[in-house]
Design a protein around this motif. Sequence first.
Motif, mmCIF file in Angstrom:
data_model
loop_
_atom_site.group_PDB
_atom_site.id
_atom_site.type_symbol
_atom_site.label_atom_id
_atom_site.label_comp_id
_atom_site.label_asym_id
_atom_site.label_seq_id
_atom_site.Cartn_x
_atom_site.Cartn_y
_atom_site.Cartn_z
ATOM 1 N N TYR A 282 0.386 -1.329 0.212
ATOM 2 C CA TYR A 282 -0.400 -0.385 -0.085
ATOM 3 C C TYR A 282 1.027 1.383 -0.073
ATOM 4 O O TYR A 282 0.608 1.739 -0.459
ATOM 5 N N PRO B 56 3.593 2.932 -3.785
ATOM 6 C CA PRO B 56 3.543 3.866 -4.555
ATOM 7 C C PRO B 56 3.451 5.149 -4.007
ATOM 8 O O PRO B 56 4.247 5.984 -4.832
ATOM 9 N N GLY B 57 3.207 5.530 -2.857
ATOM 10 C CA GLY B 57 4.143 6.715 -2.616
ATOM 11 C C GLY B 57 5.462 6.749 -2.929
ATOM 12 O O GLY B 57 5.864 8.811 -2.967
ATOM 13 N N GLU C 261 6.375 8.051 -6.003
ATOM 14 C CA GLU C 261 6.321 9.168 -6.179
ATOM 15 C C GLU C 261 6.953 10.403 -5.586
ATOM 16 O O GLU C 261 7.107 10.917 -6.344
ATOM 17 N N TYR D 264 6.653 4.774 -10.068
ATOM 18 C CA TYR D 264 5.670 4.800 -9.347
ATOM 19 C C TYR D 264 3.865 4.337 -9.935
ATOM 20 O O TYR D 264 2.991 3.531 -9.449
ATOM 21 N N ARG D 265 4.338 4.700 -11.135
ATOM 22 C CA ARG D 265 2.929 3.597 -11.963
ATOM 23 C C ARG D 265 2.353 2.221 -12.539
ATOM 24 O O ARG D 265 1.614 2.131 -12.048
ATOM 25 N N GLU E 294 3.332 0.163 -10.301
ATOM 26 C CA GLU E 294 3.100 -0.074 -8.619
ATOM 27 C C GLU E 294 1.588 -0.005 -8.272
ATOM 28 O O GLU E 294 0.800 -0.481 -7.535
ATOM 29 N N LYS E 295 1.088 1.345 -8.747
ATOM 30 C CA LYS E 295 -0.688 2.354 -8.665
ATOM 31 C C LYS E 295 -1.319 0.964 -9.168
ATOM 32 O O LYS E 295 -1.814 0.620 -8.814
ATOM 33 N N GLU F 73 -3.960 -0.919 -7.845
ATOM 34 C CA GLU F 73 -5.524 -0.941 -7.941
ATOM 35 C C GLU F 73 -6.092 -2.285 -8.207
ATOM 36 O O GLU F 73 -7.415 -2.492 -7.856
#
Length: 486
Positions: free
Chosen positions: A280, A283-284, A287, A309-310, A312-313, A317
């Motif tokens: 969780y 990604p942050g 970024e 980041y993209r 992992e996001k 999701e």
Amino acid sequence: MFPFQTQLNKICFSNNHLFILLLCCIFNSSLHAQTSFQPKKFDSLLLKKTESLRIQGDYENLVRLNKDYLNIAEENKYKEGVILCYINISNISATIGNYKRGLSYLSLAEKELKAVDSHVLKARLYQEHAQLNYVIGLYKSALEFNAKGLYYLKSTSESDKRKYYLYRLYANRAECLYKANKTDSAYIYLQKGQKVDSRGVLLNTLLAKHHLLYTKRLDSALIYLQKASQKIVNTGKVNVQSGFVYLTYGDYYYELKDYNTALSYYKKALDNYNKTNRLYNIPGAYESIANTYKMLNEPEKEAEARQRYREEKVDLENIQNEAINISIDQMLNDKDEESLGFEKKIYLFGSVIIILCVIIFLLLYTHNRSLRQRKNEFKSEALSLKSKINDSFDELVNLAKKNDSTFLTRFQEIYPDFCPKLLEINSKLGASELAFCAMIKLNFTSKEIAEYTFIQHKSVQQKKHRLRKKLDVPSDQELFIFFDSL
């Protein structure tokens, strides 16, 4: 009797005694095992060992520990222990991103809990539901579960467990309120949590983040970060709490424009999240790293971090969407179960209901015309009243947004008792203070009040603080709730 027969009888007699003695030993051993099992000791040891392994991020041994304790609880028919193990395994699963398994174990715990009256376990169950709904993005559901958790926890007599779980529920509620853009309320719950656990890593780090994002008081942020750091013991092993602290330190140095130091902390946070499998948070972290490379004018590294980041996001999701579908399915199943139970009750009392329906039908039939007329009149009046209320409320909101001088006058016409009651508490309140109170009653946020009255957000906070003193409103009560009760 022959000597051989005598000897045989002796052997049989001796064997019988041995057999009886063995049975006694087994019985005594079993009895000792049952009498030595202590539920309170079981709970405290399991919680202590679970927390220690959780902080180390040792999820493999953490699962093994709870499965061993689950076997012990089942052997001793200790339902509360079984439920506690299910909830712990759910927490572990959700922590490493296996939301599907987390929801599955929560469902098992919920089924077992129907036969047990334990407010502590109900609070813990709803806490986990709230946390899981938070990480998959269902913030409204998370707040509802959190409220249930707080309700059951505050009504329990087990003070040690109430303290252990209470600050976690407060912290979870604050995080959800931030997502709902209710920063003032979130801050109140952080302060409540700190009163319960003043040295906790999570709460101190959240308070530091609050000052970084909203008050811009970097000195206060640093104080809370230092408190959080002191609590983390460096044992040479991975500490899952360190990741959040590192990330917030990165934010602190980013605000100071010390981008190199910020980058080093962001990388430490990312390394910690990877080692502890905190999907969780990953990604942050990427970024933040990408944003820092941008400030350092390193476009290639920024692009690489942005790509990670993209990726992992998207992965996160996909997992979240699957969990959301399961969560919704569970809610629908719960509704189906409630509906089925209702149908059974209808079946059991069907004959009584039919008789009542016949009687009611006859009564309605005799008064049908007059009842319809009254219903239509009531409906017409209700719709008219609702329309007037909505129009009046919208009118007040528009006047407030325009900072119109007639706002307070119109407000007093619509809410004639509000200002007199405030003046009963403190007769020295001025018109501007009454208008300020009116805006809070209309549920304007601090940010909106600052925008529409052309003052700084900080000034709004100061005004609220002065109002609390003048109206004697406790610091742990929200002003909106206080004014709404008037």
